[in-house]
Design an enzyme around this catalytic site. Structure first.
Site, PDB file in Angstrom:
ATOM      1  N   THR A 233       0.859  -1.199   0.000  1.00 34.41           N
ATOM      2  CA  THR A 233       0.000   0.000   0.000  1.00 34.41           C
ATOM      3  C   THR A 233       0.888   1.240   0.000  1.00 34.41           C
ATOM      4  OG1 THR A 233      -0.068  -0.063   2.419  1.00 34.41           O
ATOM      5  CG2 THR A 233      -1.933  -1.067   1.265  1.00 34.41           C
ATOM      6  N   ARG A 235       4.172   2.372  -2.409  1.00 30.34           N
ATOM      7  CA  ARG A 235       4.358   2.914  -3.757  1.00 30.34           C
ATOM      8  C   ARG A 235       4.681   1.769  -4.712  1.00 30.34           C
ATOM      9  NH1 ARG A 235       1.948   6.624  -2.304  1.00 30.34           N
ATOM     10  NH2 ARG A 235       2.537   8.825  -2.218  1.00 30.34           N
ATOM     11  N   ASP A 259      -2.358  -1.953  -3.646  1.00 28.32           N
ATOM     12  CA  ASP A 259      -3.167  -0.735  -3.791  1.00 28.32           C
ATOM     13  C   ASP A 259      -2.433   0.263  -4.689  1.00 28.32           C
ATOM     14  OD1 ASP A 259      -5.395   1.002  -3.121  1.00 28.32           O
ATOM     15  OD2 ASP A 259      -3.965   2.178  -1.934  1.00 28.32           O
ATOM     16  N   GLU A 264       0.894   3.260 -12.436  1.00 34.14           N
ATOM     17  CA  GLU A 264      -0.495   3.610 -12.113  1.00 34.14           C
ATOM     18  C   GLU A 264      -0.954   4.934 -12.694  1.00 34.14           C
ATOM     19  OE1 GLU A 264      -0.184   3.577  -7.740  1.00 34.14           O
ATOM     20  OE2 GLU A 264      -0.619   5.716  -7.768  1.00 34.14           O
ATOM     21  N   HIS A 296      -5.250   2.715  -5.557  1.00 32.85           N
ATOM     22  CA  HIS A 296      -4.653   3.731  -4.683  1.00 32.85           C
ATOM     23  C   HIS A 296      -5.727   4.434  -3.827  1.00 32.85           C
ATOM     24  CE1 HIS A 296      -0.809   6.329  -4.393  1.00 32.85           C
ATOM     25  NE2 HIS A 296      -1.500   6.454  -3.286  1.00 32.85           N
TER      26      HIS A 296
HETATM   27  P1  NAI Z   1       6.995   7.706   7.375  1.00 39.41           P
HETATM   28  O1  NAI Z   1       8.006   8.647   6.810  1.00 39.41           O
HETATM   29  O2  NAI Z   1       6.351   8.026   8.674  1.00 39.41           O
HETATM   30  O3  NAI Z   1       7.652   6.250   7.519  1.00 39.41           O
HETATM   31  C1  NAI Z   1       8.472   5.660   6.557  1.00 39.41           C
HETATM   32  C2  NAI Z   1       9.432   4.731   7.302  1.00 39.41           C
HETATM   33  O4  NAI Z   1      10.186   4.014   6.333  1.00 39.41           O
HETATM   34  C3  NAI Z   1      10.429   5.492   8.191  1.00 39.41           C
HETATM   35  O5  NAI Z   1      10.433   4.944   9.499  1.00 39.41           O
HETATM   36  C4  NAI Z   1      11.758   5.280   7.477  1.00 39.41           C
HETATM   37  O6  NAI Z   1      12.884   5.243   8.360  1.00 39.41           O
HETATM   38  C5  NAI Z   1      11.512   3.927   6.826  1.00 39.41           C
HETATM   39  N1  NAI Z   1      12.453   3.622   5.764  1.00 39.41           N
HETATM   40  C6  NAI Z   1      13.073   4.456   4.898  1.00 39.41           C
HETATM   41  N2  NAI Z   1      13.887   3.768   4.094  1.00 39.41           N
HETATM   42  C7  NAI Z   1      13.780   2.467   4.451  1.00 39.41           C
HETATM   43  C8  NAI Z   1      14.377   1.266   3.973  1.00 39.41           C
HETATM   44  N3  NAI Z   1      15.282   1.287   2.993  1.00 39.41           N
HETATM   45  N4  NAI Z   1      14.023   0.101   4.571  1.00 39.41           N
HETATM   46  C9  NAI Z   1      13.131   0.069   5.588  1.00 39.41           C
HETATM   47  N5  NAI Z   1      12.537   1.180   6.081  1.00 39.41           N
HETATM   48  C10 NAI Z   1      12.857   2.357   5.516  1.00 39.41           C
HETATM   49  O7  NAI Z   1       5.927   7.514   6.233  1.00 39.41           O
HETATM   50  P2  NAI Z   1       4.427   6.958   6.376  1.00 39.41           P
HETATM   51  O8  NAI Z   1       3.521   8.089   6.633  1.00 39.41           O
HETATM   52  O9  NAI Z   1       4.420   5.798   7.294  1.00 39.41           O
HETATM   53  O10 NAI Z   1       4.145   6.475   4.878  1.00 39.41           O
HETATM   54  C11 NAI Z   1       4.842   5.382   4.305  1.00 39.41           C
HETATM   55  C12 NAI Z   1       4.583   5.349   2.819  1.00 39.41           C
HETATM   56  O11 NAI Z   1       3.219   5.033   2.577  1.00 39.41           O
HETATM   57  C13 NAI Z   1       4.769   6.717   2.118  1.00 39.41           C
HETATM   58  O12 NAI Z   1       6.108   6.887   1.727  1.00 39.41           O
HETATM   59  C14 NAI Z   1       3.849   6.623   0.931  1.00 39.41           C
HETATM   60  O13 NAI Z   1       4.608   6.194  -0.171  1.00 39.41           O
HETATM   61  C15 NAI Z   1       2.847   5.537   1.309  1.00 39.41           C
HETATM   62  N6  NAI Z   1       1.461   6.049   1.377  1.00 39.41           N
HETATM   63  C16 NAI Z   1       0.496   5.418   0.634  1.00 39.41           C
HETATM   64  C17 NAI Z   1      -0.822   5.837   0.670  1.00 39.41           C
HETATM   65  C18 NAI Z   1      -1.919   5.139  -0.092  1.00 39.41           C
HETATM   66  O14 NAI Z   1      -3.038   5.682  -0.202  1.00 39.41           O
HETATM   67  N7  NAI Z   1      -1.726   3.950  -0.647  1.00 39.41           N
HETATM   68  C19 NAI Z   1      -1.188   7.004   1.464  1.00 39.41           C
HETATM   69  C20 NAI Z   1      -0.112   7.576   2.262  1.00 39.41           C
HETATM   70  C21 NAI Z   1       1.167   7.113   2.189  1.00 39.41           C
END
Ligand code: NAI
Length: 333
Positions: A233, A235, A259, A264, A296
């Site tokens: 869910t 990217r 998702d 997309e 999405h």
């Molecule tokens: P966030 O920034 O709070 O958390 C992302 C986490 O990933 C951080 O703890 C970071 O340290 C970690 N991270 C970074 N590189 C990494 C790696 N190589 N291996 C493991 N962990 C790693 O972001 P949040 O709010 O939790 O969102 C996560 C993702 O969800 C977003 O980047 C976005 O792409 C996606 N998203 C999807 C939505 C949807 O409707 N399907 C809606 C909102 C966000």
């Protein structure tokens, strides 16, 4: 100040009104069109553009926006992997985002995909509609006691991990930073390799950037458990889709919930039900009985929409009054 809102949909209207009606001196123009090289002209006269994940913010488009007089891009999303950051910096355009709106919306949706794939609600519903009450093909497994791997324990991954702990799952996680609260709750941080080896279910919650592009590739899939359930869910670009299809064909991947999808932007957020779809890779994914695809929508709850528009209005207000320091966490460029 005039702001052009791109990729605007009717269902956004009440949230836009609630957040922007009280903003003084801001004129809002909505466009259903997505922003891309062909639609830049729609930004003429706008000092700010408000964009969604389906808008093209590549170098060409950003340069075009700069020429049209745009000084601010206010993203209605947390992810900004679709923005050419260097081009924005060079053009002197400020980019802001909505870093958090509802981690629960996405985490709960990921759990929904797991339950639906496992217990086959969608197929059961269709069967019962035809008065087919046979249980053939509907057997699932207990989530209790299974091992769930969470890749990225930021806001969404953390909420997801807590829900899975509630199901009685063993939760493994991998992240650059460890969350001590999750460890206290029983989550074990392990290497990505170890997570791949031991997890029955893997859910992706890390952002897409150079290092995480195609994180799930042929080699990663080969190291997973046979019949693994994979949920994305986050990217689409986190997964190499051709490797995924091979994994599904061989049975290595037992269940897949997506998702998001790498290509997309050619499909999602519009009604293509009367159109011939040319993306054969996506169409191939749709043929598997153990795959659930959505467009999405994980973020799409009333609470999340309210926060998205409220934070966007706060960002625009801070920019227009020169108070960017008050929204420092929302700044991308
Ligand atoms: P966030 O920034 O709070 O958390 C992302 C986490 O990933 C951080 O703890 C970071 O340290 C970690 N991270 C970074 N590189 C990494 C790696 N190589 N291996 C493991 N962990 C790693 O972001 P949040 O709010 O939790 O969102 C996560 C993702 O969800 C977003 O980047 C976005 O792409 C996606 N998203 C999807 C939505 C949807 O409707 N399907 C809606 C909102 C966000």
């Amino acid at each position: 100040m005039k702001i052009g809102i791109f990729s605007f949909r009717e269902y956004e209207e009440p949230f836009l009104k609630l957040a922007f009606d009280k903003l003084k001196g801001i004129k809002v123009v909505t466009q259903s069109a997505a922003l891309n090289a062909q639609t830049i002209a729609l930004a003429h006269g706008c000092e700010a553009c408000c964009c969604f994940v389906s808008d093209d913010l590549s170098q060409t488009v950003i340069e075009g926006l700069a020429k049209a007089g745009v000084k601010l891009i206010a993203l209605r999303s947390a992810g900004f992997n679709h923005v050419d950051i260097e081009a924005a910096k060079k053009a002197g355009i400020t980019v802001m985002r909505v870093p958090a709106y509802s981690p629960y919306a996405v985490a709960e949706f990921a759990v929904g995909l797991i339950l639906a794939l496992n217990r086959k609600y969608h197929r059961a519903y269709a069967h019962v509609q035809e008065h087919n009450f046979s249980l053939n093909g509907l057997m699932g497994f207990d989530l209790h006691g299974k091992t769930v791997g969470v890749v990225g324990t930021g806001k969404i991954g953390r909420a997801f991990a807590r829900i899975m702990l509630g199901f009685g799952c063993h939760v493994l996680a991998t992240d650059i930073e460890h969350d001590p609260e999750l460890v206290k709750l029983g989550v074990s941080y392990v290497t990505l390799e170890s997570l791949y080896q031991h997890a029955d279910i893997i859910s992706l919650h890390c952002p897409l950037y150079d290092k995480t592009k195609h994180l799930i590739n042929k080699k990663a899939i080969a190291s997973m458990k046979d019949g693994v359930m994979l949920i994305n869910t986050s990217r689409g670009g986190l997964i190499h889709t051709a490797a995924l299809i091979d994994g599904l064909k061989s049975g290595k991947i037992g269940y897949l919930g997506l998702d998001v999808y790498e290509e997309e932007e050619h499909l999602f957020f519009r009604d293509l039900s009367n159109t011939v779809i040319h993306d054969d890779v996506y169409l191939r994914l749709q043929t598997f009985p153990n795959v659930m695809l959505t467009g999405h929508q994980a973020f799409f709850t009333a609470e999340a929409m309210t926060r998205i528009y409220q934070t966007t209005a706060d960002n625009v207000r801070a920019y227009s009054t020169g108070a960017l320091g008050t929204v420092a966490d929302n700044m991308v460029v």
